[in-house]
Design an enzyme around this catalytic site. Structure first.
Site, mmCIF file in Angstrom:
data_model
loop_
_atom_site.group_PDB
_atom_site.id
_atom_site.type_symbol
_atom_site.label_atom_id
_atom_site.label_comp_id
_atom_site.label_asym_id
_atom_site.label_seq_id
_atom_site.Cartn_x
_atom_site.Cartn_y
_atom_site.Cartn_z
ATOM 1 N N GLU A 156 44.805 36.737 34.234
ATOM 2 C CA GLU A 156 45.746 36.376 35.286
ATOM 3 C C GLU A 156 45.329 37.082 36.568
ATOM 4 O OE1 GLU A 156 48.371 34.338 35.268
ATOM 5 O OE2 GLU A 156 48.244 33.822 33.134
ATOM 6 N N SER A 185 41.679 40.504 42.312
ATOM 7 C CA SER A 185 40.332 40.986 42.012
ATOM 8 C C SER A 185 40.329 42.303 41.261
ATOM 9 C CB SER A 185 39.509 41.121 43.313
ATOM 10 O OG SER A 185 39.436 39.881 43.992
ATOM 11 N N ARG A 186 41.420 42.588 40.582
ATOM 12 C CA ARG A 186 41.576 43.818 39.792
ATOM 13 C C ARG A 186 41.521 45.089 40.647
ATOM 14 N NH1 ARG A 186 43.349 40.433 36.982
ATOM 15 N NH2 ARG A 186 42.945 40.104 34.760
ATOM 16 N N LEU A 187 41.740 44.958 41.966
ATOM 17 C CA LEU A 187 41.800 46.130 42.844
ATOM 18 C C LEU A 187 43.263 46.561 42.979
ATOM 19 C CD1 LEU A 187 39.159 45.128 45.557
ATOM 20 C CD2 LEU A 187 38.878 46.598 43.547
#
Length: 212
Positions: A8, A189-191
């Site tokens: 997700e 972006s998983r940041l």
């Protein structure tokens, strides 16, 4: 089964230093109330991590019953595995996961038993069936079938038919006194945004941003 494509993208919200309350308990209250407003199921459900005397980590889900600046309180059977672990090593971790808000809160600290009066106050507020249930299970012990629990419940119903159900001597609460509280907000972006409150030598709270 390959789950590498299952993901997700977290785009709901961000978290900045300016958003944070200087008091982590107040910040927790803000997020908890938002989880309630979102009607997230069991927003007070939290994972409790402990470590056995052999060094084996264990994890289970319990319900947070109340909290304040002194800590986060849950109740359990004092003969359970988690209680045995805490007796050996009181350092524990708690985690709340509110996926509907793309958020986690992770608390690290030490667990200590609460007093008998405090336990009794909460126990008397429980539904009658939950009071009886506390008497029925030697938590974490091996049993041969559910019938044992049902027979024990019938026995307790008869035993306490005429009056109030007393607090079992083997049941009570723990208060987790936090040393660190991390607030995690999912980002694209998983940041992800992560901020950790750590108690310093003056018992005040330092706040640091962590890399995702």
């Amino acid at each position: 089964m390959d789950l590498s494509a299952l993901r997700e993208e977290y785009t709901r919200d961000g978290l900045s230093r300016e958003d944070l309350n200087p008091n982590p308990t107040h910040q927790f209250t803000k997020w908890f109330e938002q989880a309630q407003e979102m009607q997230i199921a069991e927003p007070n459900a939290m994972s409790v991590a402990t470590v056995s005397p052999e060094g084996q980590p264990s994890l289970r889900t319990v319900l947070l019953k109340y909290y304040d600046d002194d800590g986060f309180v849950f109740f359990t059977n004092y003969t359970s595995n988690k209680a045995k672990h805490i007796a050996h090593n009181p350092k524990v971790a708690l985690m709340f996961l509110w996926l509907g808000l793309e958020r986690q809160v992770i608390i690290r600290g030490e667990a200590e038993k609460i007093g008998k009066a405090e336990t009794m106050k909460y126990f008397l507020s429980r539904p009658h069936g939950s009071q009886l249930g506390a008497w029925c299970s030697h938590q974490s012990s091996v049993i041969t079938g559910r019938k044992i629990l049902e027979l024990k419940l019938d026995e307790m119903k008869r035993k306490f038919k005429q009056g109030e159900v007393p607090v079992p001597s083997f049941w009570g609460g723990y208060r987790v006194k936090p040393e660190q509280i991390e607030f995690w907000q999912g980002r694209p972006s998983r940041l992800h945004d992560r901020f950790c409150y750590s108690r310093n030598e003056n018992q005040a709270w330092d706040i640091e941003r962590l890399a995702p």
